[in-house]
Scaffold this motif. Structure first.
Motif, PDB file in Angstrom:
ATOM      1  N   LEU A  93       0.801  -1.215   0.000  1.00  0.00           N
ATOM      2  CA  LEU A  93       0.000   0.000   0.000  1.00  0.00           C
ATOM      3  C   LEU A  93       0.838   1.270   0.000  1.00  0.00           C
ATOM      4  O   LEU A  93       0.301   2.367   0.156  1.00  0.00           O
ATOM      5  N   GLY A  94       2.147   1.120  -0.164  1.00  0.00           N
ATOM      6  CA  GLY A  94       3.010   2.298  -0.204  1.00  0.00           C
ATOM      7  C   GLY A  94       2.900   3.090   1.080  1.00  0.00           C
ATOM      8  O   GLY A  94       2.936   2.537   2.170  1.00  0.00           O
ATOM      9  N   ASP A  95       2.727   4.385   0.958  1.00  0.00           N
ATOM     10  CA  ASP A  95       2.589   5.252   2.131  1.00  0.00           C
ATOM     11  C   ASP A  95       1.189   5.193   2.732  1.00  0.00           C
ATOM     12  O   ASP A  95       0.934   5.789   3.771  1.00  0.00           O
ATOM     13  N   ASN A  96       0.269   4.496   2.067  1.00  0.00           N
ATOM     14  CA  ASN A  96      -1.103   4.323   2.546  1.00  0.00           C
ATOM     15  C   ASN A  96      -1.712   5.659   2.949  1.00  0.00           C
ATOM     16  O   ASN A  96      -2.257   5.820   4.037  1.00  0.00           O
ATOM     17  N   GLU A  97      -1.627   6.631   2.061  1.00  0.00           N
ATOM     18  CA  GLU A  97      -2.117   7.977   2.342  1.00  0.00           C
ATOM     19  C   GLU A  97      -3.587   8.173   1.983  1.00  0.00           C
ATOM     20  O   GLU A  97      -4.073   9.293   1.959  1.00  0.00           O
ATOM     21  N   ILE A  98      -4.304   7.083   1.680  1.00  0.00           N
ATOM     22  CA  ILE A  98      -5.735   7.186   1.421  1.00  0.00           C
ATOM     23  C   ILE A  98      -6.467   6.449   2.540  1.00  0.00           C
ATOM     24  O   ILE A  98      -5.894   5.592   3.210  1.00  0.00           O
ATOM     25  N   HIS A  99      -7.731   6.789   2.733  1.00  0.00           N
ATOM     26  CA  HIS A  99      -8.516   6.071   3.719  1.00  0.00           C
ATOM     27  C   HIS A  99      -9.999   6.216   3.416  1.00  0.00           C
ATOM     28  O   HIS A  99     -10.413   7.103   2.682  1.00  0.00           O
ATOM     29  N   LEU A 100     -10.779   5.332   3.987  1.00  0.00           N
ATOM     30  CA  LEU A 100     -12.228   5.430   3.982  1.00  0.00           C
ATOM     31  C   LEU A 100     -12.631   6.124   5.276  1.00  0.00           C
ATOM     32  O   LEU A 100     -11.867   6.134   6.234  1.00  0.00           O
ATOM     33  N   CYS A 101     -13.847   6.647   5.331  1.00  0.00           N
ATOM     34  CA  CYS A 101     -14.330   7.266   6.558  1.00  0.00           C
ATOM     35  C   CYS A 101     -15.785   6.865   6.756  1.00  0.00           C
ATOM     36  O   CYS A 101     -16.576   6.876   5.807  1.00  0.00           O
ATOM     37  N   GLU A 133     -11.328   5.647   8.889  1.00  0.00           N
ATOM     38  CA  GLU A 133     -11.534   6.662   9.919  1.00  0.00           C
ATOM     39  C   GLU A 133     -12.927   6.486  10.510  1.00  0.00           C
ATOM     40  O   GLU A 133     -13.897   6.265   9.784  1.00  0.00           O
ATOM     41  N   VAL A 134     -13.015   6.592  11.828  1.00  0.00           N
ATOM     42  CA  VAL A 134     -14.304   6.472  12.525  1.00  0.00           C
ATOM     43  C   VAL A 134     -14.604   7.796  13.228  1.00  0.00           C
ATOM     44  O   VAL A 134     -13.798   8.264  14.043  1.00  0.00           O
ATOM     45  N   LEU A 135     -15.750   8.371  12.885  1.00  0.00           N
ATOM     46  CA  LEU A 135     -16.189   9.654  13.443  1.00  0.00           C
ATOM     47  C   LEU A 135     -17.542   9.485  14.124  1.00  0.00           C
ATOM     48  O   LEU A 135     -18.377   8.726  13.644  1.00  0.00           O
ATOM     49  N   PRO A 136     -17.796  10.238  15.187  1.00  0.00           N
ATOM     50  CA  PRO A 136     -19.144  10.228  15.763  1.00  0.00           C
ATOM     51  C   PRO A 136     -20.113  10.907  14.783  1.00  0.00           C
ATOM     52  O   PRO A 136     -19.770  11.900  14.152  1.00  0.00           O
ATOM     53  N   ALA A 137     -21.322  10.370  14.696  1.00  0.00           N
ATOM     54  CA  ALA A 137     -22.318  10.911  13.747  1.00  0.00           C
ATOM     55  C   ALA A 137     -22.732  12.333  14.105  1.00  0.00           C
ATOM     56  O   ALA A 137     -23.058  13.113  13.208  1.00  0.00           O
ATOM     57  N   ASN A 138     -22.696  12.674  15.363  1.00  0.00           N
ATOM     58  CA  ASN A 138     -23.149  14.007  15.779  1.00  0.00           C
ATOM     59  C   ASN A 138     -22.021  15.035  15.784  1.00  0.00           C
ATOM     60  O   ASN A 138     -22.137  16.062  16.405  1.00  0.00           O
TER      61      ASN A 138
END
Length: 123
Positions: A69-77, A117-122
């Protein structure tokens, strides 16, 4: 002219392990599968049961080693309605790879090393 997101794709080394991870960690379920007659690859589209967006997992039959994945500079959220419960689940799964307490977020990594990435919905 109007564009809208349909799906994202990631290539995975072990399809069953990845499907299991995404179901356990995020509740994503397979909604569509495609495999050509020669069985050289397989696609499984995962859905969250809420939005129309899909995560396409691609497995290549002839792949013999994990992806670099190389530097793995992408992500899902993703967002979650119960951030604390999600954090405890991911902690038990031992898949949290980075936390930023000040920003109120954390990342988990899947079996191939992709970050989510995990974010709170609020938020």
């Amino acid at each position: 002219m109007k564009f809208k997101f349909d799906h994202n794709n990631i290539n995975v080394f072990n399809l069953e392990k990845s499907v299991t991870f995404y179901k356990e960690a995020l509740g994503f379920e397979p909604v569509r599968t495609y495999e050509p007659d020669d069985k050289s690859f397989k696609l499984i589209y995962l859905g969250d049961g809420v939005s129309a967006h899909r995560l396409e997992l691609t497995w290549l039959r002839d792949r013999t080693e994990p992806y670099n994945l190389g530097d793995n500079e992408i992500h899902l959220c993703v967002t979650v309605d119960d951030y604390e419960e999600a954090h405890e689940l991911h902690k038990r799964m031992n898949c949290i790879c980075y936390e930023n307490y000040g920003m109120g977020l954390y990342f988990i990594n899947d079996p191939d090393g992709y970050w989510i990435e995990v974010l709170p919905a609020n938020r």
